[in-house]
Enzyme design. Structure first.
Site, PDB file in Angstrom:
ATOM      1  N   VAL A 187       0.826  -1.206   0.000  1.00  0.00           N
ATOM      2  CA  VAL A 187       0.000   0.000   0.000  1.00  0.00           C
ATOM      3  C   VAL A 187       0.862   1.259   0.000  1.00  0.00           C
ATOM      4  O   VAL A 187       0.711   2.141  -0.842  1.00  0.00           O
ATOM      5  CB  VAL A 187      -0.952  -0.008   1.226  1.00  0.00           C
ATOM      6  CG1 VAL A 187      -1.607   1.340   1.426  1.00  0.00           C
ATOM      7  CG2 VAL A 187      -2.020  -1.077   1.033  1.00  0.00           C
TER       8      VAL A 187
ATOM      9  N   GLU B 225      -7.651   2.247   2.282  1.00  0.00           N
ATOM     10  CA  GLU B 225      -7.173   1.996   0.919  1.00  0.00           C
ATOM     11  C   GLU B 225      -7.956   0.828   0.306  1.00  0.00           C
ATOM     12  O   GLU B 225      -8.148  -0.194   0.952  1.00  0.00           O
ATOM     13  CB  GLU B 225      -5.673   1.662   0.956  1.00  0.00           C
ATOM     14  CG  GLU B 225      -5.065   1.383  -0.389  1.00  0.00           C
ATOM     15  CD  GLU B 225      -5.359   2.491  -1.402  1.00  0.00           C
ATOM     16  OE1 GLU B 225      -4.993   3.643  -1.154  1.00  0.00           O
ATOM     17  OE2 GLU B 225      -5.982   2.186  -2.432  1.00  0.00           O
ATOM     18  N   PHE B 226      -8.346   0.996  -0.964  1.00  0.00           N
ATOM     19  CA  PHE B 226      -9.139  -0.045  -1.633  1.00  0.00           C
ATOM     20  C   PHE B 226      -8.420  -0.682  -2.813  1.00  0.00           C
ATOM     21  O   PHE B 226      -9.033  -1.393  -3.594  1.00  0.00           O
ATOM     22  CB  PHE B 226     -10.492   0.535  -2.087  1.00  0.00           C
ATOM     23  CG  PHE B 226     -11.353   0.947  -0.933  1.00  0.00           C
ATOM     24  CD1 PHE B 226     -12.167   0.026  -0.287  1.00  0.00           C
ATOM     25  CD2 PHE B 226     -11.321   2.250  -0.469  1.00  0.00           C
ATOM     26  CE1 PHE B 226     -12.949   0.399   0.807  1.00  0.00           C
ATOM     27  CE2 PHE B 226     -12.102   2.634   0.625  1.00  0.00           C
ATOM     28  CZ  PHE B 226     -12.921   1.711   1.257  1.00  0.00           C
ATOM     29  N   LEU B 227      -7.108  -0.420  -2.939  1.00  0.00           N
ATOM     30  CA  LEU B 227      -6.391  -0.981  -4.096  1.00  0.00           C
ATOM     31  C   LEU B 227      -6.439  -2.500  -4.084  1.00  0.00           C
ATOM     32  O   LEU B 227      -6.545  -3.123  -3.024  1.00  0.00           O
ATOM     33  CB  LEU B 227      -4.939  -0.495  -4.129  1.00  0.00           C
ATOM     34  CG  LEU B 227      -3.968  -0.919  -3.001  1.00  0.00           C
ATOM     35  CD1 LEU B 227      -3.464  -2.331  -3.164  1.00  0.00           C
ATOM     36  CD2 LEU B 227      -2.816   0.047  -2.957  1.00  0.00           C
TER      37      LEU B 227
ATOM     38  N   GLU C 218      -4.263  -5.808  -5.029  1.00  0.00           N
ATOM     39  CA  GLU C 218      -2.934  -6.277  -5.414  1.00  0.00           C
ATOM     40  C   GLU C 218      -3.040  -6.850  -6.817  1.00  0.00           C
ATOM     41  O   GLU C 218      -4.020  -7.495  -7.168  1.00  0.00           O
ATOM     42  CB  GLU C 218      -2.420  -7.335  -4.436  1.00  0.00           C
ATOM     43  CG  GLU C 218      -1.744  -6.701  -3.247  1.00  0.00           C
ATOM     44  CD  GLU C 218      -1.236  -7.705  -2.238  1.00  0.00           C
ATOM     45  OE1 GLU C 218      -0.785  -8.795  -2.630  1.00  0.00           O
ATOM     46  OE2 GLU C 218      -1.294  -7.387  -1.032  1.00  0.00           O
TER      47      GLU C 218
ATOM     48  N   PHE D 106     -16.561 -10.963  -9.059  1.00  0.00           N
ATOM     49  CA  PHE D 106     -16.328 -11.644  -7.778  1.00  0.00           C
ATOM     50  C   PHE D 106     -17.260 -12.805  -7.490  1.00  0.00           C
ATOM     51  O   PHE D 106     -17.572 -13.085  -6.331  1.00  0.00           O
ATOM     52  CB  PHE D 106     -16.407 -10.610  -6.621  1.00  0.00           C
ATOM     53  CG  PHE D 106     -15.038 -10.244  -6.150  1.00  0.00           C
ATOM     54  CD1 PHE D 106     -14.291  -9.285  -6.822  1.00  0.00           C
ATOM     55  CD2 PHE D 106     -14.466 -10.893  -5.068  1.00  0.00           C
ATOM     56  CE1 PHE D 106     -13.018  -8.979  -6.430  1.00  0.00           C
ATOM     57  CE2 PHE D 106     -13.183 -10.596  -4.673  1.00  0.00           C
ATOM     58  CZ  PHE D 106     -12.459  -9.639  -5.350  1.00  0.00           C
ATOM     59  N   ILE D 107     -17.704 -13.483  -8.557  1.00  0.00           N
ATOM     60  CA  ILE D 107     -18.527 -14.680  -8.298  1.00  0.00           C
ATOM     61  C   ILE D 107     -17.871 -15.916  -8.927  1.00  0.00           C
ATOM     62  O   ILE D 107     -18.559 -16.850  -9.324  1.00  0.00           O
ATOM     63  CB  ILE D 107     -19.991 -14.504  -8.761  1.00  0.00           C
ATOM     64  CG1 ILE D 107     -20.083 -14.131 -10.247  1.00  0.00           C
ATOM     65  CG2 ILE D 107     -20.725 -13.474  -7.904  1.00  0.00           C
ATOM     66  CD1 ILE D 107     -21.499 -14.223 -10.808  1.00  0.00           C
TER      67      ILE D 107
ATOM     68  N   CYS E  23      -5.417  -9.557   2.925  1.00  0.00           N
ATOM     69  CA  CYS E  23      -6.556  -8.732   3.369  1.00  0.00           C
ATOM     70  C   CYS E  23      -7.802  -9.521   3.764  1.00  0.00           C
ATOM     71  O   CYS E  23      -8.228  -9.452   4.915  1.00  0.00           O
ATOM     72  CB  CYS E  23      -6.896  -7.716   2.288  1.00  0.00           C
ATOM     73  SG  CYS E  23      -5.581  -6.496   2.088  1.00  0.00           S
TER      74      CYS E  23
ATOM     75  N   ARG F 235       0.878 -14.486   1.041  1.00  0.00           N
ATOM     76  CA  ARG F 235       0.216 -14.506   2.345  1.00  0.00           C
ATOM     77  C   ARG F 235      -1.137 -15.212   2.239  1.00  0.00           C
ATOM     78  O   ARG F 235      -1.958 -14.877   1.397  1.00  0.00           O
ATOM     79  CB  ARG F 235       0.052 -13.065   2.874  1.00  0.00           C
ATOM     80  CG  ARG F 235       1.393 -12.462   3.270  1.00  0.00           C
ATOM     81  CD  ARG F 235       1.259 -11.042   3.762  1.00  0.00           C
ATOM     82  NE  ARG F 235       1.144 -10.071   2.692  1.00  0.00           N
ATOM     83  CZ  ARG F 235       1.171  -8.740   2.884  1.00  0.00           C
ATOM     84  NH1 ARG F 235       1.310  -8.242   4.094  1.00  0.00           N
ATOM     85  NH2 ARG F 235       1.063  -7.921   1.861  1.00  0.00           N
TER      86      ARG F 235
HETATM   87  N1  LIG Z   1      -1.993  -5.321   0.503  1.00  0.00           N
HETATM   88  C1  LIG Z   1      -3.168  -4.879   0.095  1.00  0.00           C
HETATM   89  O1  LIG Z   1      -3.686  -5.251  -0.976  1.00  0.00           O
HETATM   90  C2  LIG Z   1      -3.940  -3.894   0.924  1.00  0.00           C
HETATM   91  C3  LIG Z   1      -5.046  -3.233   0.353  1.00  0.00           C
HETATM   92  C4  LIG Z   1      -5.736  -2.319   1.138  1.00  0.00           C
HETATM   93  C5  LIG Z   1      -5.364  -2.096   2.452  1.00  0.00           C
HETATM   94  N2  LIG Z   1      -4.306  -2.770   2.987  1.00  0.00           N
HETATM   95  C6  LIG Z   1      -3.925  -2.471   4.366  1.00  0.00           C
HETATM   96  O2  LIG Z   1      -2.818  -1.583   4.338  1.00  0.00           O
HETATM   97  C7  LIG Z   1      -1.935  -1.867   5.428  1.00  0.00           C
HETATM   98  C8  LIG Z   1      -0.548  -2.161   4.892  1.00  0.00           C
HETATM   99  O3  LIG Z   1      -0.607  -3.341   4.108  1.00  0.00           O
HETATM  100  P1  LIG Z   1       0.608  -3.834   3.189  1.00  0.00           P
HETATM  101  O4  LIG Z   1       0.126  -5.022   2.453  1.00  0.00           O
HETATM  102  O5  LIG Z   1       1.138  -2.662   2.436  1.00  0.00           O
HETATM  103  O6  LIG Z   1       1.656  -4.237   4.328  1.00  0.00           O
HETATM  104  P2  LIG Z   1       3.167  -4.725   4.149  1.00  0.00           P
HETATM  105  O7  LIG Z   1       3.394  -5.740   5.188  1.00  0.00           O
HETATM  106  O8  LIG Z   1       3.427  -5.051   2.707  1.00  0.00           O
HETATM  107  O9  LIG Z   1       4.033  -3.421   4.480  1.00  0.00           O
HETATM  108  C9  LIG Z   1       4.054  -2.808   5.733  1.00  0.00           C
HETATM  109  C10 LIG Z   1       5.369  -2.044   5.868  1.00  0.00           C
HETATM  110  O10 LIG Z   1       5.339  -1.278   7.079  1.00  0.00           O
HETATM  111  C11 LIG Z   1       6.636  -1.288   7.629  1.00  0.00           C
HETATM  112  N3  LIG Z   1       6.592  -0.854   9.031  1.00  0.00           N
HETATM  113  C12 LIG Z   1       6.193  -1.547  10.131  1.00  0.00           C
HETATM  114  N4  LIG Z   1       6.310  -0.776  11.229  1.00  0.00           N
HETATM  115  C13 LIG Z   1       6.787   0.423  10.830  1.00  0.00           C
HETATM  116  C14 LIG Z   1       7.106   1.630  11.501  1.00  0.00           C
HETATM  117  N5  LIG Z   1       6.955   1.751  12.818  1.00  0.00           N
HETATM  118  N6  LIG Z   1       7.581   2.668  10.779  1.00  0.00           N
HETATM  119  C15 LIG Z   1       7.737   2.567   9.441  1.00  0.00           C
HETATM  120  N7  LIG Z   1       7.438   1.445   8.748  1.00  0.00           N
HETATM  121  C16 LIG Z   1       6.976   0.378   9.438  1.00  0.00           C
HETATM  122  C17 LIG Z   1       7.108  -2.696   7.403  1.00  0.00           C
HETATM  123  O11 LIG Z   1       8.512  -2.811   7.532  1.00  0.00           O
HETATM  124  C18 LIG Z   1       6.616  -2.955   5.967  1.00  0.00           C
HETATM  125  O12 LIG Z   1       7.572  -2.582   5.010  1.00  0.00           O
HETATM  126  C19 LIG Z   1      -2.574  -3.018   6.187  1.00  0.00           C
HETATM  127  O13 LIG Z   1      -3.351  -2.506   7.221  1.00  0.00           O
HETATM  128  C20 LIG Z   1      -3.458  -3.675   5.147  1.00  0.00           C
HETATM  129  O14 LIG Z   1      -4.543  -4.350   5.723  1.00  0.00           O
HETATM  130  C21 LIG Z   1      -3.587  -3.647   2.244  1.00  0.00           C
END
Ligand SMILES: NC(=O)c1ccc[n+]([C@@H]2O[C@H](COP(=O)([O-])OP(=O)(O)OC[C@H]3O[C@@H](n4cnc5c(N)ncnc54)[C@H](O)[C@@H]3O)[C@@H](O)[C@H]2O)c1
Length: 446
Positions: free
Chosen positions: A11, A154-156, A158, A255-256, A266, A334
């Site tokens: 994100v 965030e609604f992106l 992956e 999504f079906i 997520c 994951r």
């Molecule tokens: N991956 C998706 O498709 C997606 C979509 C929408 C929302 N989200 C949400 O967004 C959030 C992030 O998801 P992600 O997939 O990007 O996570 P991720 O695990 O890929 O990345 C998280 C990053 O945060 C860093 N981090 C942790 N603690 C930190 C700190 N104190 N200071 C600075 N950096 C720090 C980690 O080192 C890591 O690089 C989550 O809450 C997730 O649910 C994810």
């Protein structure tokens, strides 16, 4: 505008790059020094279509910077994004330690007003905690600096993250008051030109909107998997049913798709977290519980079909597995269904020859080197010496294989398809036995 993004994951990195692309000056802060170092060397730590040129161009233009120096990051941006992970805690609730650590960091170093925007997916009430955390530290520092906390989930998706961030369907903004609205409007102005995509609401509603969206999508998948399981028992073809119901505009085709279960970072964790939030508030979310239970079971569908065909003891057997990532166009492993499959095959004594266009490095990192596991350079190489083929992820390149070659390579002509990619009749004509999801064997193909 000057923007700081904490967390350079799927994100944070994508959002930062997209904001830099439209002209904002973005500093990304992460505690993972290796990740920061790689990015500063031009090595992108994750796979997302279109991300590498976007990051590289904006990095070279000086609009996108990467650092572990939190004080520098806090000093830089009027806007401070929190985009760190919120993994499930032991009881399934979202672990807020990273989000609150960033809030503390911001409060520790801030010397001017800030707008703190929470992009991580967080349970309802988290913005209150972030606000409280910042206030507490400022009081300890004996300083009075104004700040706002905004919820901006965030609604992106992956696999399409860059496109989603460049052209969002909606921008949800939860605020406590009108104060930060102008700043947030200015930030997102470049993404809001076609029509107004910004939806303003209170903070708690914004936080719940994210969970409601993911839980609805997960519900659609589990519902279809339940229908697929029923279709199997009833001798119906779920693919015909899917088209039949998708044509109803109230239902739609999105999504079906039935399959071998949803994964990723997520849906599983967000469904679990909302179940937990419900329980903490004295409510039993029966639909969400069922969505999770159906999905957990569905992940065993492929290994169950394999054992149905070959027997419970798979010693001496080798399986080609196509697709490891939890969905196409990502390297994210994951909660991937492939992990349940592979681990079940190993537990039954089998060997696995796997291929994935992007997720092999990540798979290697997870499982290390094992004598019962070979990561192959091509999908064809994975077929060599294999007893059967199992498809776990619907990458485009798996959708039209050379079936004659496939039959020639496999020791037994059997294909297990967790994503319903093929026409059962065609495989039958090619002399391949075909197991898919919810496709009654006796059904006529039209
Ligand atoms: N991956 C998706 O498709 C997606 C979509 C929408 C929302 N989200 C949400 O967004 C959030 C992030 O998801 P992600 O997939 O990007 O996570 P991720 O695990 O890929 O990345 C998280 C990053 O945060 C860093 N981090 C942790 N603690 C930190 C700190 N104190 N200071 C600075 N950096 C720090 C980690 O080192 C890591 O690089 C989550 O809450 C997730 O649910 C994810």
């Amino acid at each position: 505008m000057k923007v700081t993004v904490f967390g350079i994951g799927y994100v944070g990195l994508v959002q930062a790059a997209v904001l830099a692309e439209v002209g904002h000056e973005v500093v990304c802060v992460d505690i993972n020094a290796e990740r920061v170092e790689k990015l500063n060397q031009g090595i992108i730590p994750i796979y997302e279509p279109g991300l590498t040129p976007l990051v590289t161009n904006n990095f070279q233009a000086g609009r996108l910077r990467f650092t572990t120096d939190a004080a520098f990051g806090v000093e830089h941006g009027l806007i401070q994004f929190i985009a760190v992970g919120t993994p499930p805690d032991e009881d399934g609730s979202a672990d807020l330690q990273y989000v609150l650590a960033v809030a503390k960091t911001i409060a520790t170093h801030m010397n001017s007003p800030k707008v703190v925007i929470d992009k991580s997916t967080v349970p309802v009430g988290t913005a209150d905690k972030v606000k409280q955390q910042i206030s507490t530290v400022l009081t300890e520092r004996a300083v009075d600096i104004p700040f706002d906390v905004v919820s901006n989930p965030e609604f992106l998706k992956e696999g399409a993250a860059v496109a989603d961030c460049m052209r969002p369907d909606r921008i949800i903004i939860g605020t406590y008051n009108e104060q930060p609205i102008d700043v947030v409007r200015e930030l997102y102005e470049p993404f809001n030109r076609n029509h107004d995509k910004m939806i303003f609401m209170d903070v708690r509603s914004a936080e719940l909107t994210k969970y409601a969206a993911n839980c609805m999508l997960a519900t659609k998948i589990s519902f279809m998997n339940e229908m697929a399981n029923l279709a199997e028992l009833l001798g119906a073809d779920i693919e015909a049913v899917r088209k039949g119901i998708g044509s109803d505009p109230r239902i739609g085709y999105h999504f079906i798709y039935p399959g071998c279960g949803y994964g990723g970072s997520c849906f599983p964790k967000d469904v679990q977290a909302l179940i937990r939030t419900s329980a903490q508030n004295g409510y039993t979310p029966k639909i969400l519980q069922a969505v999770e239970a159906v999905n957990n079971k569905q992940k065993y569908k492929l290994p169950t079909l394999v054992k149905k065909h070959f027997g419970d003891d798979l010693t001496g057997k080798t399986f080609a597995v196509w697709g490891l990532s939890f969905k196409p166009n990502t390297d994210d492993m994951r909660e991937a269904s492939s992990r349940v499959l592979i681990e079940e095959l190993w537990a039954a004594g089998a060997k696995v020859h796997a291929y994935d266009p992007q997720a092999m490095e990540e798979t290697q990192r997870i499982y290390g080197v094992r004598s019962d596991f070979v990561l192959c350079g091509t999908k064809e190489a994975a077929l060599q010496e294999a007893d059967a083929l199992i498809i776990c992820t619907e990458w485009q390149q798996f959708k039209a294989p050379d079936f004659d070659f496939l039959k020639q390579q496999l020791k037994t002509p059997v294909v297990f398809d967790g994503r319903n990619l093929f026409d059962p009749e065609r495989l039958k004509q090619k002399g391949l036995q075909y197991y898919a999801i919810g496709r009654g064997q006796s059904v006529l193909q039209f």
